[in-house]
Design a protein around this motif. Structure first.
Motif, PDB file in Angstrom:
ATOM      1  N   GLY A  14       0.791  -1.225   0.000  1.00 26.84           N
ATOM      2  CA  GLY A  14       0.000   0.000   0.000  1.00 26.84           C
ATOM      3  C   GLY A  14       0.818   1.266   0.000  1.00 26.84           C
ATOM      4  N   SER A  15       2.126   1.153   0.164  1.00 25.76           N
ATOM      5  CA  SER A  15       2.988   2.334   0.212  1.00 25.76           C
ATOM      6  C   SER A  15       3.589   2.621  -1.159  1.00 25.76           C
ATOM      7  CB  SER A  15       4.122   2.122   1.220  1.00 25.76           C
ATOM      8  OG  SER A  15       5.121   3.110   1.066  1.00 25.76           O
ATOM      9  N   PRO A  16       3.222   3.730  -1.786  1.00 23.95           N
ATOM     10  CA  PRO A  16       3.843   4.063  -3.075  1.00 23.95           C
ATOM     11  C   PRO A  16       5.333   4.312  -2.938  1.00 23.95           C
ATOM     12  CG  PRO A  16       2.513   5.899  -2.263  1.00 23.95           C
ATOM     13  CD  PRO A  16       2.217   4.737  -1.379  1.00 23.95           C
ATOM     14  N   ASN A  17       5.758   4.844  -1.802  1.00 22.76           N
ATOM     15  CA  ASN A  17       7.180   5.096  -1.603  1.00 22.76           C
ATOM     16  C   ASN A  17       7.972   3.799  -1.497  1.00 22.76           C
ATOM     17  OD1 ASN A  17       7.232   7.938  -1.696  1.00 22.76           O
ATOM     18  ND2 ASN A  17       6.487   8.062   0.405  1.00 22.76           N
ATOM     19  N   ALA A  18       7.358   2.757  -0.938  1.00 24.40           N
ATOM     20  CA  ALA A  18       8.019   1.453  -0.906  1.00 24.40           C
ATOM     21  C   ALA A  18       8.170   0.906  -2.319  1.00 24.40           C
ATOM     22  CB  ALA A  18       7.240   0.480  -0.021  1.00 24.40           C
ATOM     23  N   TYR A  19       7.139   1.079  -3.144  1.00 22.91           N
ATOM     24  CA  TYR A  19       7.222   0.660  -4.547  1.00 22.91           C
ATOM     25  C   TYR A  19       8.379   1.371  -5.240  1.00 22.91           C
ATOM     26  CZ  TYR A  19       6.300   0.749  -9.549  1.00 22.91           C
ATOM     27  OH  TYR A  19       6.455   0.684 -10.925  1.00 22.91           O
ATOM     28  N   LEU A  20       8.451   2.686  -5.084  1.00 18.51           N
ATOM     29  CA  LEU A  20       9.495   3.454  -5.753  1.00 18.51           C
ATOM     30  C   LEU A  20      10.876   3.067  -5.242  1.00 18.51           C
ATOM     31  CD1 LEU A  20       7.726   6.939  -5.735  1.00 18.51           C
ATOM     32  CD2 LEU A  20       8.105   5.468  -7.733  1.00 18.51           C
ATOM     33  N   ALA A  21      10.999   2.905  -3.929  1.00 20.91           N
ATOM     34  CA  ALA A  21      12.297   2.554  -3.351  1.00 20.91           C
ATOM     35  C   ALA A  21      12.780   1.204  -3.851  1.00 20.91           C
ATOM     36  CB  ALA A  21      12.193   2.548  -1.823  1.00 20.91           C
ATOM     37  N   GLU A  22      11.865   0.250  -3.959  1.00 17.92           N
ATOM     38  CA  GLU A  22      12.262  -1.102  -4.352  1.00 17.92           C
ATOM     39  C   GLU A  22      12.889  -1.126  -5.738  1.00 17.92           C
ATOM     40  OE1 GLU A  22      12.166  -5.065  -6.001  1.00 17.92           O
ATOM     41  OE2 GLU A  22      10.882  -3.413  -6.715  1.00 17.92           O
ATOM     42  N   LEU A  23      12.452  -0.237  -6.609  1.00 17.49           N
ATOM     43  CA  LEU A  23      12.995  -0.200  -7.959  1.00 17.49           C
ATOM     44  C   LEU A  23      14.464   0.210  -7.985  1.00 17.49           C
ATOM     45  CD1 LEU A  23       9.973   1.394  -9.851  1.00 17.49           C
ATOM     46  CD2 LEU A  23      10.682  -1.009  -9.851  1.00 17.49           C
ATOM     47  N   ALA A  24      14.921   0.849  -6.918  1.00 18.72           N
ATOM     48  CA  ALA A  24      16.323   1.266  -6.840  1.00 18.72           C
ATOM     49  C   ALA A  24      17.211   0.209  -6.171  1.00 18.72           C
ATOM     50  CB  ALA A  24      16.434   2.584  -6.066  1.00 18.72           C
ATOM     51  N   PRO A  92      -6.486   5.244  -0.289  1.00 22.47           N
ATOM     52  CA  PRO A  92      -5.735   4.115   0.266  1.00 22.47           C
ATOM     53  C   PRO A  92      -6.469   2.791   0.097  1.00 22.47           C
ATOM     54  CG  PRO A  92      -6.850   5.286   2.028  1.00 22.47           C
ATOM     55  CD  PRO A  92      -7.134   6.054   0.765  1.00 22.47           C
ATOM     56  N   VAL A  93      -5.687   1.735  -0.105  1.00 26.43           N
ATOM     57  CA  VAL A  93      -6.211   0.383  -0.291  1.00 26.43           C
ATOM     58  C   VAL A  93      -5.891  -0.436   0.951  1.00 26.43           C
ATOM     59  CG1 VAL A  93      -5.985  -1.736  -1.639  1.00 26.43           C
ATOM     60  CG2 VAL A  93      -5.977   0.492  -2.793  1.00 26.43           C
ATOM     61  N   ASN A  94      -6.881  -1.146   1.460  1.00 25.13           N
ATOM     62  CA  ASN A  94      -6.639  -2.051   2.588  1.00 25.13           C
ATOM     63  C   ASN A  94      -5.788  -3.222   2.085  1.00 25.13           C
ATOM     64  OD1 ASN A  94      -6.918  -4.273   4.448  1.00 25.13           O
ATOM     65  ND2 ASN A  94      -8.632  -3.191   5.376  1.00 25.13           N
ATOM     66  N   THR A  95      -4.605  -3.403   2.650  1.00 23.70           N
ATOM     67  CA  THR A  95      -3.655  -4.365   2.088  1.00 23.70           C
ATOM     68  C   THR A  95      -3.565  -5.678   2.872  1.00 23.70           C
ATOM     69  OG1 THR A  95      -1.842  -3.345   3.341  1.00 23.70           O
ATOM     70  CG2 THR A  95      -2.216  -2.556   1.083  1.00 23.70           C
ATOM     71  N   LEU A  96      -4.474  -5.911   3.797  1.00 19.67           N
ATOM     72  CA  LEU A  96      -4.391  -7.137   4.593  1.00 19.67           C
ATOM     73  C   LEU A  96      -4.364  -8.377   3.695  1.00 19.67           C
ATOM     74  CD1 LEU A  96      -4.369  -8.571   7.327  1.00 19.67           C
ATOM     75  CD2 LEU A  96      -6.876  -8.457   7.320  1.00 19.67           C
ATOM     76  N   MET A  97      -5.254  -8.439   2.722  1.00 17.10           N
ATOM     77  CA  MET A  97      -5.315  -9.590   1.824  1.00 17.10           C
ATOM     78  C   MET A  97      -4.031  -9.706   1.000  1.00 17.10           C
ATOM     79  SD  MET A  97      -8.563 -10.580  -0.622  1.00 17.10           S
ATOM     80  CE  MET A  97      -8.699  -8.896  -1.273  1.00 17.10           C
ATOM     81  N   LEU A  98      -3.543  -8.585   0.504  1.00 11.10           N
ATOM     82  CA  LEU A  98      -2.313  -8.575  -0.275  1.00 11.10           C
ATOM     83  C   LEU A  98      -1.118  -9.046   0.545  1.00 11.10           C
ATOM     84  CD1 LEU A  98      -2.631  -5.214  -2.237  1.00 11.10           C
ATOM     85  CD2 LEU A  98      -2.148  -7.434  -3.294  1.00 11.10           C
ATOM     86  N   MET A  99      -1.015  -8.572   1.777  1.00 13.69           N
ATOM     87  CA  MET A  99       0.152  -8.893   2.582  1.00 13.69           C
ATOM     88  C   MET A  99       0.110 -10.327   3.095  1.00 13.69           C
ATOM     89  SD  MET A  99       1.628  -6.170   1.957  1.00 13.69           S
ATOM     90  CE  MET A  99       3.150  -6.738   2.716  1.00 13.69           C
ATOM     91  N   ARG A 100      -1.061 -10.823   3.447  1.00 14.38           N
ATOM     92  CA  ARG A 100      -1.149 -12.248   3.789  1.00 14.38           C
ATOM     93  C   ARG A 100      -0.786 -13.096   2.579  1.00 14.38           C
ATOM     94  NH1 ARG A 100      -6.780 -12.512   7.361  1.00 14.38           N
ATOM     95  NH2 ARG A 100      -5.873 -11.809   9.348  1.00 14.38           N
ATOM     96  N   GLY A 101      -1.199 -12.641   1.404  1.00 12.64           N
ATOM     97  CA  GLY A 101      -0.839 -13.352   0.186  1.00 12.64           C
ATOM     98  C   GLY A 101       0.667 -13.385  -0.031  1.00 12.64           C
ATOM     99  N   ALA A 102       1.348 -12.298   0.338  1.00 13.91           N
ATOM    100  CA  ALA A 102       2.809 -12.247   0.192  1.00 13.91           C
ATOM    101  C   ALA A 102       3.479 -13.283   1.084  1.00 13.91           C
ATOM    102  CB  ALA A 102       3.317 -10.849   0.519  1.00 13.91           C
ATOM    103  N   VAL A 103       3.005 -13.403   2.328  1.00 14.09           N
ATOM    104  CA  VAL A 103       3.569 -14.395   3.240  1.00 14.09           C
ATOM    105  C   VAL A 103       3.268 -15.802   2.728  1.00 14.09           C
ATOM    106  CG1 VAL A 103       3.517 -15.317   5.588  1.00 14.09           C
ATOM    107  CG2 VAL A 103       3.425 -12.843   5.223  1.00 14.09           C
ATOM    108  N   ALA A 104       2.041 -16.016   2.283  1.00 15.78           N
ATOM    109  CA  ALA A 104       1.682 -17.321   1.724  1.00 15.78           C
ATOM    110  C   ALA A 104       2.562 -17.648   0.526  1.00 15.78           C
ATOM    111  CB  ALA A 104       0.210 -17.334   1.323  1.00 15.78           C
ATOM    112  N   ALA A 105       2.830 -16.674  -0.318  1.00 10.70           N
ATOM    113  CA  ALA A 105       3.673 -16.883  -1.496  1.00 10.70           C
ATOM    114  C   ALA A 105       5.100 -17.230  -1.089  1.00 10.70           C
ATOM    115  CB  ALA A 105       3.649 -15.644  -2.385  1.00 10.70           C
ATOM    116  N   GLN A 106       5.596 -16.622  -0.016  1.00 10.19           N
ATOM    117  CA  GLN A 106       6.918 -16.984   0.485  1.00 10.19           C
ATOM    118  C   GLN A 106       6.936 -18.437   0.929  1.00 10.19           C
ATOM    119  OE1 GLN A 106       7.798 -13.945   3.467  1.00 10.19           O
ATOM    120  NE2 GLN A 106       9.068 -12.833   2.008  1.00 10.19           N
ATOM    121  N   PHE A 107       5.922 -18.849   1.676  1.00 16.80           N
ATOM    122  CA  PHE A 107       5.844 -20.230   2.147  1.00 16.80           C
ATOM    123  C   PHE A 107       5.755 -21.223   0.979  1.00 16.80           C
ATOM    124  CE2 PHE A 107       3.842 -19.343   6.615  1.00 16.80           C
ATOM    125  CZ  PHE A 107       5.078 -18.883   7.050  1.00 16.80           C
TER     126      PHE A 107
END
Length: 212
Positions: A14-24, A92-107
């Motif tokens: 949900g953080s646009p700044n995290a998106y931008l930072a990751e590209l660097a 703003p977008v509620n990211t609970l579903m997205l972030m749980r999905g990220a952990v599930a994807a790691q597993f």
């Protein structure tokens, strides 16, 4: 040779700044030999635990500062030649579903594919990713078996892992996203990436000298 230093990128989709930072980050990895560990955290949980709020809320009603922040973001985009970023009209977008999905994807060993798709549908072709049907359609279009990950994300170990990562981030000093840890040293925000890289170089040199 792999850099022995532990370096973390703590993010919430949900953080646009995290998106931008990751590209660097790939350029920093190439220059330093370090490999960032991608750590999903729940930004809403961090805000609640630290009594913080989003920039959209904290900047509301302030004269000149929001305009400067927008200018700074454009400078960052130009500096790093970022071309795909688009503001999400549903923010703003509620990211609970997205972030749980990220952990599930790691597993499940699907993190890289999931991560790229999530950022694409949040900040490159923006969608309302807290709507379940929009969420499903977006990931299906990216070739991901999202129903498998949705089911996995509902399991207790995934939920606990996300809570634990978020709690740990706060205990180590985090109050927002993106947050970076170089060893035990914390940095916040995309504008700290030069200092992040400098710290990586300095701490790597110290590690090498200790083992020489």
């Amino acid at each position: 040779m792999k850099n022995p230093l532990k370096v973390e990128f703590q993010f919430d989709f949900g953080s646009p700044n995290a998106y931008l930072a990751e590209l660097a980050l790939p350029a920093i990895e190439r220059r330093t030999g370090v490999k960032f560990e991608y750590v999903p955290v729940l930004l809403g949980g961090i805000y609640k635990a630290t009594n913080n709020m989003s920039p959209a809320e904290s900047l509301r009603g302030i004269k000149n500062k929001p305009e400067f922040q927008a200018l700074e973001t454009q400078r960052f985009i130009r500096r790093h030649n970022i071309t795909k970023f688009r503001s999400n009209p549903f923010f703003p977008v509620n990211t609970l579903m997205l972030m749980r999905g990220a952990v599930a994807a790691q597993f499940e060993g699907l993190f890289e594919q999931y991560f790229r798709a999530a950022y694409h549908h949040m900040w490159e072709e923006p969608k309302k990713m807290d709507d379940l049907e929009v969420f499903r359609s977006a990931f299906i279009s990216s070739g991901i078996d999202i129903d498998k990950l949705i089911a996995r994300a509902q399991q207790d170990d995934v939920k606990k892992r996300l809570i634990d990562l978020t709690t740990d981030a706060v205990s180590r000093g985090a109050f927002g996203s993106p947050t970076f840890f170089v060893g035990e040293e914390m940095f916040f925000g995309k504008d700290q990436l030069r200092d992040v890289e400098e710290s990586i170089v300095d701490q790597t040199r110290q590690l090498v000298s200790k083992t020489a």
